[in-house]
Design a protein around this motif. Structure first.
Motif, PDB file in Angstrom:
ATOM      1  N   GLU A 117      37.943  45.223 -29.423  1.00 15.55           N
ATOM      2  CA  GLU A 117      38.586  44.187 -30.239  1.00 15.55           C
ATOM      3  C   GLU A 117      39.583  44.810 -31.211  1.00 15.55           C
ATOM      4  O   GLU A 117      40.654  44.261 -31.462  1.00 15.55           O
ATOM      5  CB  GLU A 117      37.509  43.411 -30.987  1.00 15.55           C
ATOM      6  N   PHE A 118      39.253  45.972 -31.762  1.00 13.90           N
ATOM      7  CA  PHE A 118      40.138  46.625 -32.727  1.00 13.90           C
ATOM      8  C   PHE A 118      41.444  47.033 -32.061  1.00 13.90           C
ATOM      9  O   PHE A 118      42.533  46.790 -32.611  1.00 13.90           O
ATOM     10  CB  PHE A 118      39.426  47.839 -33.324  1.00 13.90           C
ATOM     11  N   TYR A 119      41.365  47.648 -30.877  1.00  7.45           N
ATOM     12  CA  TYR A 119      42.570  48.156 -30.229  1.00  7.45           C
ATOM     13  C   TYR A 119      43.360  47.064 -29.507  1.00  7.45           C
ATOM     14  O   TYR A 119      44.585  47.185 -29.382  1.00  7.45           O
ATOM     15  CB  TYR A 119      42.198  49.256 -29.230  1.00  7.45           C
ATOM     16  N   SER A 120      42.685  46.041 -29.017  1.00 13.35           N
ATOM     17  CA  SER A 120      43.380  45.010 -28.238  1.00 13.35           C
ATOM     18  C   SER A 120      43.787  43.794 -29.054  1.00 13.35           C
ATOM     19  O   SER A 120      44.660  43.038 -28.619  1.00 13.35           O
ATOM     20  CB  SER A 120      42.490  44.557 -27.075  1.00 13.35           C
ATOM     21  N   SER A 121      43.185  43.592 -30.214  1.00 17.84           N
ATOM     22  CA  SER A 121      43.484  42.379 -30.988  1.00 17.84           C
ATOM     23  C   SER A 121      43.949  42.678 -32.404  1.00 17.84           C
ATOM     24  O   SER A 121      44.985  42.173 -32.853  1.00 17.84           O
ATOM     25  CB  SER A 121      42.231  41.483 -31.028  1.00 17.84           C
ATOM     26  N   VAL A 122      43.193  43.508 -33.134  1.00 13.27           N
ATOM     27  CA  VAL A 122      43.489  43.714 -34.558  1.00 13.27           C
ATOM     28  C   VAL A 122      44.799  44.472 -34.731  1.00 13.27           C
ATOM     29  O   VAL A 122      45.679  44.064 -35.500  1.00 13.27           O
ATOM     30  CB  VAL A 122      42.316  44.456 -35.231  1.00 13.27           C
ATOM     31  N   LEU A 123      44.977  45.593 -34.016  1.00 16.53           N
ATOM     32  CA  LEU A 123      46.192  46.398 -34.177  1.00 16.53           C
ATOM     33  C   LEU A 123      47.455  45.643 -33.721  1.00 16.53           C
ATOM     34  O   LEU A 123      48.456  45.628 -34.452  1.00 16.53           O
ATOM     35  CB  LEU A 123      46.043  47.711 -33.418  1.00 16.53           C
ATOM     36  N   PRO A 124      47.487  45.003 -32.532  1.00 15.61           N
ATOM     37  CA  PRO A 124      48.689  44.223 -32.177  1.00 15.61           C
ATOM     38  C   PRO A 124      48.978  43.101 -33.157  1.00 15.61           C
ATOM     39  O   PRO A 124      50.144  42.820 -33.471  1.00 15.61           O
ATOM     40  CB  PRO A 124      48.359  43.686 -30.778  1.00 15.61           C
ATOM     41  N   SER A 125      47.924  42.445 -33.663  1.00 15.49           N
ATOM     42  CA  SER A 125      48.143  41.388 -34.646  1.00 15.49           C
ATOM     43  C   SER A 125      48.732  41.946 -35.935  1.00 15.49           C
ATOM     44  O   SER A 125      49.612  41.328 -36.565  1.00 15.49           O
ATOM     45  CB  SER A 125      46.809  40.683 -34.937  1.00 15.49           C
ATOM     46  N   ALA A 126      48.293  43.138 -36.354  1.00 13.46           N
ATOM     47  CA  ALA A 126      48.858  43.761 -37.555  1.00 13.46           C
ATOM     48  C   ALA A 126      50.337  44.080 -37.358  1.00 13.46           C
ATOM     49  O   ALA A 126      51.164  43.865 -38.267  1.00 13.46           O
ATOM     50  CB  ALA A 126      48.077  45.032 -37.889  1.00 13.46           C
ATOM     51  N   PHE A 183      56.835  40.178 -38.805  1.00 12.38           N
ATOM     52  CA  PHE A 183      57.127  38.846 -39.332  1.00 12.38           C
ATOM     53  C   PHE A 183      57.443  38.914 -40.828  1.00 12.38           C
ATOM     54  O   PHE A 183      58.383  38.275 -41.329  1.00 12.38           O
ATOM     55  CB  PHE A 183      55.944  37.925 -39.072  1.00 12.38           C
ATOM     56  N   LEU A 184      56.662  39.715 -41.572  1.00  9.12           N
ATOM     57  CA  LEU A 184      56.928  39.900 -42.993  1.00  9.12           C
ATOM     58  C   LEU A 184      58.277  40.581 -43.208  1.00  9.12           C
ATOM     59  O   LEU A 184      59.029  40.239 -44.146  1.00  9.12           O
ATOM     60  CB  LEU A 184      55.797  40.725 -43.617  1.00  9.12           C
ATOM     61  N   GLY A 185      58.636  41.525 -42.348  1.00  2.98           N
ATOM     62  CA  GLY A 185      59.940  42.171 -42.460  1.00  2.98           C
ATOM     63  C   GLY A 185      61.084  41.192 -42.260  1.00  2.98           C
ATOM     64  O   GLY A 185      62.113  41.264 -42.955  1.00  2.98           O
ATOM     65  N   ARG A 186      60.913  40.258 -41.315  1.00  2.00           N
ATOM     66  CA  ARG A 186      61.961  39.245 -41.113  1.00  2.00           C
ATOM     67  C   ARG A 186      62.130  38.371 -42.347  1.00  2.00           C
ATOM     68  O   ARG A 186      63.252  38.030 -42.742  1.00  2.00           O
ATOM     69  CB  ARG A 186      61.615  38.383 -39.907  1.00  2.00           C
ATOM     70  N   ARG A 187      61.033  38.000 -42.984  1.00  2.38           N
ATOM     71  CA  ARG A 187      61.128  37.186 -44.209  1.00  2.38           C
ATOM     72  C   ARG A 187      61.848  37.946 -45.326  1.00  2.38           C
ATOM     73  O   ARG A 187      62.725  37.405 -46.008  1.00  2.38           O
ATOM     74  CB  ARG A 187      59.724  36.795 -44.665  1.00  2.38           C
ATOM     75  N   LEU A 188      61.482  39.202 -45.500  1.00  6.41           N
ATOM     76  CA  LEU A 188      62.114  39.990 -46.557  1.00  6.41           C
ATOM     77  C   LEU A 188      63.593  40.219 -46.251  1.00  6.41           C
ATOM     78  O   LEU A 188      64.437  40.214 -47.167  1.00  6.41           O
ATOM     79  CB  LEU A 188      61.387  41.330 -46.695  1.00  6.41           C
ATOM     80  N   GLN A 189      63.935  40.428 -44.982  1.00  7.34           N
ATOM     81  CA  GLN A 189      65.334  40.607 -44.628  1.00  7.34           C
ATOM     82  C   GLN A 189      66.147  39.348 -44.914  1.00  7.34           C
ATOM     83  O   GLN A 189      67.269  39.406 -45.437  1.00  7.34           O
ATOM     84  CB  GLN A 189      65.441  40.982 -43.154  1.00  7.34           C
TER      85      GLN A 189
END
Length: 616
Positions: free
Chosen positions: A102-111, A117-123
């Motif tokens: 779950e950590f490698y297949s879900s948590v890391l890609p979601s991060a 997404f946060l970078g797009r908002r700040l840009q």
């Protein structure tokens, strides 16, 4: 979940996050920064602390809250940048023991998705900002987020492919702003440096938009910073993935001219010259490949012309051979058609002859019927019926005998197999008996010659004279020897008898078990056949007599009225007439009336054999 070795600060923070509202969660999660600073960065304590944070879903909370609007959160967008830094620090250097998939297949890609997404908002906010202070603040937060992203996929190399495939990354790259654009190009360079094979893993359709955007920046911008970043990114991509040279040469025809005219002498001539050399070498290689292709085409054309001319020279012979084979095939087809016509004519003639014969036979029958007297007609018809019946019986008996012969072959095969098994078992038992007799503790004395016996007896006498026995006399020793010999003989005889009785007892037990199993598997009376009758036939006269007595008693009981079965009258044994029983009588089972008579009778009435009888 065990909480014995978990830091209390993490437990209290997880409890506060679970109980607080969504607006306060980012502020609470900022406390993780102080918790992570309390231990050395690379140590067992730091790894244990990160695993506890992941176990209590604080990493998942940090990833999810990055999607919030931080204009209303305390600390603003600086809190979001700090949370991105905390998220990357927590994920790097951790290999969870619980739920690693779950950590490698879900948590890391979601991060990664949430950071982009946060970078797009700040840009977007950086571009819309009017004041210099706001621009510098947003640019600082944006660079913190990109640094966190680079730190994250630097610790987990498999995320580089996910970064390039993400649509937010391409949107970040497609900007006209110099500061954020160069920062995103730097992220692209770090991605390729972290995993040099990432361009081999992704599809070409993902590489094309990135190359389009880099070439667009080189062609439309005049800023040396943008040109330097785009040139370095192109050079790094070309060095990591060689097929990009062909893509650049085929997709962007004037790229080499553009780079040499527009960007020469702008302060990054070393990287630019290296890129131009690679592009020039790629074009020269492609030209050489075209020359080789043209030469191969010329060789193929010459060979094909030679082969066609040779074929044309041999064409008259081939045409003659083709005509000969065609005529032979046509003659063969004509012969086959004639044979088919002859066979069809013969079949028609035979059919006509058969019909003519049948018509003549019917006419003769009618003539004979006209000649035969009316009184003899019944006798004639009876003879015809008898002949027909004999014909039907002959066919039926032949079919029945063939079927019986087939069944007998199967039975004979089973008999031969049983004989083979019995022969092997008897041979094995005989072998085991010989081995057992060979290892018996005592064997009888071997026969020895008289001369040797006299010699041995003399030696024994001489030994006894030289070594006399003080406490036992000679007569006493002989008496003890004879008694020992007698006791040993009795023991051996008794052991042999015990072995015979044990073998007989085992055989009887096996026979009893077999009979019990046969009785348990006995079919019902309605389903019984003559074969079952042979199986359940007993050769013991007492057993057959008892079985017939019980059967007669049960038949008598079934004829009683219902009111007589309610009492205990049937429990008394009644006298049974003397029954003369011969061998090979059917053994149904013994029966002794008791209080369970009703259930046993129910079994008989349903057509089942009585299986609770004693086994002989």
């Amino acid at each position: 979940m065990k909480t014995e070795n978990v830091d209390r600060r993490i437990l209290s923070l997880a409890a506060e996050v679970a109980e607080s509202s969504n607006d306060n969660v980012p502020v609470l999660l900022l406390k993780l920064k102080e918790i992570l600073k309390s231990v050395p960065p690379v140590s067992k304590e730091s790894k244990k602390l990160k695993e506890d944070i992941y176990r209590y879903d604080l990493i998942q909370y940090c990833s999810m809250v990055l999607k919030q609007d931080y204009s209303r959160v305390a600390g603003g967008w600086s809190s979001a940048a700090n949370l991105s830094n905390i998220l990357s620090n927590c994920c790097v250097g951790m290999d969870p023991a619980e739920n690693p998939e779950e950590f490698y297949s879900s948590v890391l890609p979601s991060a990664v998705d949430n950071l982009l997404f946060l970078g797009r908002r700040l840009q977007a906010r950086f571009v819309r900002a009017m004041k210099d202070e706001e621009k510098s603040e947003f640019l600082k937060c944006f660079r913190t987020v990109t640094d966190s992203l680079c730190w994250l996929f630097g610790g987990h190399v498999q995320l580089t492919e996910h970064v390039l495939k993400n649509e937010h990354f391409l949107q970040l790259l497609m900007t006209d702003d110099v500061e954020t654009g160069t920062t995103v190009i730097a992220v692209l360079q770090n991605t390729v440096r972290a995993n040099s094979s990432v361009l081999h893993q992704v599809d070409v359709q993902i590489i094309h938009p990135i190359l389009d955007e880099l070439i667009y920046k080189l062609s439309s911008s005049t800023n040396p910073v943008t040109g330097n970043a785009a040139t370095k990114a192109l050079l790094l991509m070309v060095e990591s993935h060689q097929p990009i040279v062909q893509i650049l040469d085929m997709r962007y025809k004037g790229l080499r001219t553009l780079l040499s005219r527009q960007w020469t002498g702008r302060g990054f001539g070393r990287e630019l010259g290296k890129l131009l050399d690679i592009l020039r070498f790629g074009s020269y290689q492609q030209a050489e490949m075209q020359k080789l292709h043209h030469a191969a085409c010329l060789i193929q054309a010459a060979w094909k012309g030679f082969r066609v001319r040779k074929r044309l020279r041999n064409l008259p012979k081939a045409v003659t051979s083709l005509q000969r084979s065609f005529r032979a095939k046509r003659e063969q087809e004509v012969i086959i058609l004639q044979q088919r016509k002859e066979e069809e004519n013969l079949r028609q003639q035979l059919l006509i002859h058969r019909r003519r014969t049948m018509r003549q036979f019917n006419e003769r029958q009618l003539t004979m019927l006209e000649i035969v007297h009316a009184g003899q007609m019944d006798k004639h018809l009876q003879e015809m019926q008898e002949k027909s019946a004999l014909l039907v019986q002959r066919h039926w008996r032949g079919y029945r005998e063939r079927r019986n012969f087939h069944n007998q072959k199967h039975v004979l095969k089973q008999y031969k197999a049983a004989v083979t098994i019995q022969r092997a078992v008897l041979r094995f038992l005989e072998k085991r008996r010989r081995i057992r007799e060979a290892y018996l503790p005592w064997k009888g004395p071997k026969e020895i010659p008289d001369a040797q016996r006299i010699e041995l007896q003399q030696k024994i006498d001489n030994y006894l004279k030289l070594h006399p026995v003080s406490h036992l006399s000679e007569e006493r020793s002989k008496e003890l020897h004879l008694r020992a010999q007698e006791t040993l003989g009795q023991y051996l005889l008794k052991r042999k008898l015990e072995q015979k009785s044990a073998n007989r007892r085992d055989a009887l037990v096996a026979q009893i078990n077999t009979d019990i199993q046969m009785l348990y598997n006995a079919p019902g009376l309605k389903e019984s056949t003559e074969k079952d009758l042979d199986i359940y036939t007993s050769r013991s006269i007492p057993v057959a007599t008892k079985a017939k007595q019980c059967h007669n008693l049960m038949l008598k009981y079934t004829r009683w009225p219902w009111w007589k079965k309610l009492g205990d009258e049937f429990m008394d044994d009644e006298a049974v007439d003397d029954v003369h029983v011969e061998n090979n009588s059917l053994y149904i089972a013994g029966f002794k009336p008791s209080h369970s008579t009703t259930s046993s009778v129910a079994n008989v009435e349903t057509g089942n054999l009585i299986q609770d009888a004693p086994v002989p």
